[in-house]
Design an enzyme around this catalytic site. Structure first.
Site, PDB file in Angstrom:
ATOM      1  N   SER A  38       0.809  -1.214   0.000  1.00  0.00           N
ATOM      2  CA  SER A  38       0.000   0.000   0.000  1.00  0.00           C
ATOM      3  C   SER A  38       0.844   1.267   0.000  1.00  0.00           C
ATOM      4  CB  SER A  38      -0.891  -0.025   1.250  1.00  0.00           C
ATOM      5  OG  SER A  38      -2.090   0.626   1.003  1.00  0.00           O
ATOM      6  N   CYS A  42       2.702   6.440  -7.355  1.00  0.00           N
ATOM      7  CA  CYS A  42       2.612   7.647  -8.182  1.00  0.00           C
ATOM      8  C   CYS A  42       3.368   8.819  -7.539  1.00  0.00           C
ATOM      9  CB  CYS A  42       1.153   8.023  -8.418  1.00  0.00           C
ATOM     10  SG  CYS A  42       0.206   6.620  -9.056  1.00  0.00           S
ATOM     11  N   THR A 265     -10.072 -14.921 -15.013  1.00  0.00           N
ATOM     12  CA  THR A 265      -9.091 -15.418 -15.978  1.00  0.00           C
ATOM     13  C   THR A 265      -9.665 -16.669 -16.628  1.00  0.00           C
ATOM     14  OG1 THR A 265      -8.032 -16.895 -14.402  1.00  0.00           O
ATOM     15  CG2 THR A 265      -7.237 -14.612 -14.441  1.00  0.00           C
ATOM     16  N   ILE A 270      -9.837 -17.966 -10.472  1.00  0.00           N
ATOM     17  CA  ILE A 270      -8.713 -17.018 -10.417  1.00  0.00           C
ATOM     18  C   ILE A 270      -9.092 -15.733 -11.152  1.00  0.00           C
ATOM     19  CG2 ILE A 270      -6.268 -16.659 -10.904  1.00  0.00           C
ATOM     20  CD1 ILE A 270      -5.895 -19.673 -10.960  1.00  0.00           C
ATOM     21  N   ASP A 275      -2.324  -3.518 -13.755  1.00  0.00           N
ATOM     22  CA  ASP A 275      -1.365  -3.393 -14.863  1.00  0.00           C
ATOM     23  C   ASP A 275      -1.084  -4.730 -15.545  1.00  0.00           C
ATOM     24  OD1 ASP A 275      -1.165  -0.792 -14.059  1.00  0.00           O
ATOM     25  OD2 ASP A 275       0.956  -0.855 -13.546  1.00  0.00           O
ATOM     26  N   TYR A 418     -19.463  28.602 -13.055  1.00  0.00           N
ATOM     27  CA  TYR A 418     -18.698  29.752 -13.562  1.00  0.00           C
ATOM     28  C   TYR A 418     -18.673  30.912 -12.577  1.00  0.00           C
ATOM     29  CZ  TYR A 418     -17.773  34.221 -15.664  1.00  0.00           C
ATOM     30  OH  TYR A 418     -17.279  35.474 -15.872  1.00  0.00           O
TER      31      TYR A 418
END
Ligand SMILES: Cc1cc2nc3c(=O)[nH]c(=O)nc-3n(C[C@H](O)[C@H](O)[C@H](O)COP(=O)(O)OP(=O)(O)OC[C@H]3O[C@@H](n4cnc5c(N)ncnc54)[C@H](O)[C@@H]3O)c2cc1C
Length: 546
Positions: A38, A42, A265, A270, A275, A418
C-alpha cells in the site's frame, strides 16, 4: 471463504479492503514480495525531487495497520512462486527462507508490471522506478552528489523524473526514440511540452536512441555521447505475467493476462486485475494495456464485489491520463488523431486555445485543447489538453461526457460552474461544443494545420485577419493581411477561389470566414489559428531532425 491476493499495492489492496467491507467473515491473505504494501507508487518521482520530503509519507499502510483496521493477513517479503489450479493452492517463498503452500477458494492476481530493460551494453547501471526499493536506490545514488542525469524515455514517468532530477540541481538529458515527447499525444500538442522542457534547461534528444551506457556517459544512436552520472530507464512497462503463465492462465494478444468483464481469468476461481491484465478499449472494444492507477484501483473494488456475488461488470477503458511537466499539465482521454488515422476512422479535429478563466480576471493561464469527433455520429473520440490551470478539469469533463454518451455538439449544452476566477461564461468545454456543432451543421468549415501547404499549392489564398501589428511580428508565409474589421471594405483585394483565413487562435478567423461566406466567397478558417499551425510546424521540424 478464503481469498488469496497476490500483490499488495494499488489493485491488490483495493480488492482486499473492499472484500473486508463486504464480508466480515472472509479469510483474506495478501502476499507481497516487496518490503512494503500500500505505498504511493505515483508519488515516487516527487520524493526523488524533494517535493514529498518524508519517505514515510509514501507508506500509506503497514501490515499491522491493515490487520488492525481490516483484519487482513498481510505477508510482506512473501513471493508467490507457483499456482496449482487443480488443488487450488499457491506456493509461497518467505524471504530467502521456507517455502510453503496456501490454499484458496478464490485467487486474485494483481502483480502489476515490470519496467522494460533493453539489452544495451552497460544497462545494469541504469536505475528504474517502480517501488520503494527502487526509490531508495535512486535516493542513495543522489546522495553521491551526481551532477548529471540521462533519462531514457520521454513518456509520463520519464518526464516526471526529468523534472524532479532537474529540481535536485542535476543537468538532465532526456533521450527519446520517437520524434516527440509523450508518444500517445498528437505531435502538435506534444511540441508544446518539448518547448517547455527545453525552456527549462532540459537537453532533449528526440528521434534518438541510447545505444550504450558507460561509467558516466550514455552513447546515443546519432553518435553523440552525453554526460550521465545517473542513468534512469523509463521506456515503458510490461505486464508481470510470470506467475500467470506458469499457472497455465491464458494471455491476451498484448501479453497481459486475459480476463473477462468480471475480471475472471481462464480459470474461473482465479481473477486478475491492474497493470498485469489486458483491458478493453471503449471505442473499438479491442484488447489493450493501460497501466494506470485509476483502472487498477477501480478493478480492485470490482473484483471484490464479483467475489461476494454481485452481478457487476468492468467498464471498457478510455485511457484518461494526466502528467505535470514544469508547471504545465498534459492530459488526454480516448484516442489520438494519429491512432484514428492509422485505424482509418472518419474523424474531425478541433483545436482551441482558451484561457483557464476569464481573461480580465488576474492570473489566467493559457491552454490548448484538442477534440476529436466522429464525423458520422458526432461521438467524442478523444481529447487532449496542454497548459496551466484548468486542463485537468476540462479533460475530466470530456472523459465524463464520453462515458455518458454525450456527443461533441452536446458539450455546447453543458451547464458548468462559472465565476471569473474559475472559468468563462462560455467555458472551453462549451466552446468545443459550439465549434463541433457548427462543423456538424455546416455553419462553419475549417482546415487543419497539416493541410495548409497542399491547399496553398492548389491555389488557395491565405488571409491573415489579425491586426497589422500582429502580422508584422510573425506570419504564415504567403498570407495577405486584411484585419477582420476591414474585411467588408477590402473584399475586392482578395482573389477569386478558395480563401483560408486565420488569426491567432481561430476565433477572429471564424468571424472572418462567416463574413466572407455570407458575402458569397468560399472561405475556410484555419483550425486553432496560427498557434496550432506553429506547434504543428515545430513538431514537423523535430520529425525532420530524426
Ligand atoms: C513511478 C510511477 C509513477 C506513477 N504515476 C502514476 C500516475 O501519476 N497516475 C497513474 O494513473 N498511474 C501512475 N502509475 C501507475 C500506477 O502506479 C499503476 O498503474 C498501479 O500501481 C497498478 O496497480 P497494480 O495493483 O496492478 O500493480 P502495483 O501497484 O505495481 O502492485 C503490484 C505488486 O505486486 C507485487 N508482486 C508481483 N508479483 C508478485 C508475486 N509473485 N508475489 C507477491 N507479490 C508480487 C509487486 O511487488 C508489487 O508490489 C505510476 C507508476 C509508477 C511506477
Amino acid at each position: 471463504m478464503k481469498i488469496v491476493i497476490v500483490g499488495g499495492v494499488a489493485g491488490g489492496m483495493s480488492a482486499a479492503t473492499r472484500l473486508r467491507r463486504r464480508d466480515e467473515t472472509a479469510h483474506i491473505v495478501v502476499f507481497e514480495r516487496g518490503d512494503h504494501v500500500s505505498f504511493a507508487n505515483c508519488g515516487l518521482p516527487y520524493f526523488i525531487g524533494g517535493v514529498i520530503e518524508e519517505r514515510q509519507d509514501l507508506l500509506l499502510h503497514t501490515p499491522e495497520s491493515l490487520a488492525a483496521r481490516f483484519a487482513l493477513d498481510v505477508r510482506v517479503r512473501n513471493e508467490v512462486s507457483a499456482i496449482d489450479p487443480g488443488t487450488k493452492t499457491v506456493t509461497v517463498r518467505e524471504g530467502k527462507g521456507r517455502v510453503y503452500t496456501e490454499t484458496y477458494d478464490h485467487l486474485v492476481l494483481s502483480p502489476g508490471a515490470s519496467p522494460i530493460v533493453p539489452p544495451l551494453p552497460g544497462i545494469e547501471r541504469a536505475l528504474t522506478l517502480r517501488n520503494i526499493a527502487d526509490v531508495d536506490a535512486m535516493a542513495s545514488a543522489l546522495d553521491q552528489d551526481p551532477r548529471s542525469a540521462a533519462v531514457i524515455g520521454a513518456g509520463f514517468i520519464g518526464l516526471e523524473l526529468a523534472e524532479n532530477l532537474h529540481r535536485r540541481g542535476l543537468d538532465v538529458t532526456v533521450v527519446e526514440a520517437s520524434d516527440q515527447v509523450m508518444p500517445p499525444l498528437d505531435a502538435e500538442m506534444a511540441a508544446q511540452i518539448a518547448d517547455e522542457l527545453t525552456a527549462n534547461g532540459i537537453d532533449l534528444r528526440l528521434g534518438t536512441q541510447a545505444t550504450a551506457v558507460g561509467p558516466d556517459t550514455v552513447t546515443l544512436s546519432d553518435g553523440s555521447v552525453v554526460r550521465a552520472d545517473i542513468v534512469v530507464l523509463a521506456v515503458g512497462v510490461r505486464p508481470e505475467t510470470t506467475l500467470a503463465k506458469a499457472g497455465g492462465l491464458a494471455l491476451g494478444p498484448h501479453g497481459g493476462i486475459a480476463v473477462d468483464a468480471q475480471l475472471r481469468t481462464s480459470d474461473p476461481s482465479i481473477y486478475a486485475l491492474g497493470d498485469a491484465v489486458e483491458k478493453y478499449d471503449a471505442l473499438d472494444h479491442s484488447d489493450l494495456l493501460v497501466p494506470l492507477a485509476n483502472t487498477a484501483n477501480r478493478q480492485g473494488r470490482l473484483v471484490a464485489d464479483v467475489i461476494v456475488g454481485d452481478d457487476v461488470h468492468d467498464r471498457e477503458v478510455l485511457g484518461t491520463a494526466i502528467v505535470g511537466v514544469f508547471g504545465k499539465s498534459v492530459a488526454m482521454t480516448g484516442w489520438s488523431e494519429k491512432r484514428l488515422r492509422a485505424a482509418g476512422r472518419s474523424y474531425r479535429a478541433i483545436h482551441i486555445h482558451p484561457d483557464s478563466h476569464a481573461g480580465y480576471y488576474p492570473g489566467a493561464d493559457a491552454m490548448s485543447m484538442k477534440l476529436l469527433v466522429d464525423t458520422t455520429t458526432d461521438a467524442i473520440l478523444g481529447a487532449q489538453g496542454v497548459g496551466g490551470e484548468g486542463v485537468d478539469k476540462r479533460i475530466d469533463v470530456i472523459a465524463t461526457a464520453m462515458t455518458g454518451g454525450i456527443t461533441a455538439s452536446g458539450l455546447a449544452d453543458l451547464e458548468l460552474s462559472y465565476a471569473p476566477q474559475f472559468g468563462s461564461a462560455k467555458d472551453p468545454i462549451n466552446m468545443l461544443g459550439f465549434i463541433a456543432d457548427n462543423l456538424r451543421r455546416g455553419v462553419a468549415a475549417t482546415v487543419q494545420w497539416h493541410e495548409l501547404a497542399s491547399l496553398v499549392a492548389e491555389g488557395a489564398q491565405l488571409v491573415d485577419v489579425r491586426s497589422k501589428a500582429e502580422h508584422v511580428v510573425a506570419a504564415i508565409p504567403g498570407a495577405v493581411n486584411i484585419p477582420v474589421d476591414e474585411l467588408r471594405e477590402r473584399l475586392s483585394e482578395l482573389p477569386a477561389g478558395q480563401l483560408i483565413v486565420h488569426c491567432r487562435v481561430g476565433q477572429r478567423g471564424h468571424t472572418a470566414a462567416s463574413i466572407l461566406g455570407q458575402l458569397g466567397r468560399q472561405a475556410h478558417n484555419l483550425d486553432g489559428g496560427i498557434r496550432t499551425w506553429h506547434s504543428g510546424m515545430s513538431a514537423k521540424t523535430n520529425k525532420g531532425k530524426s
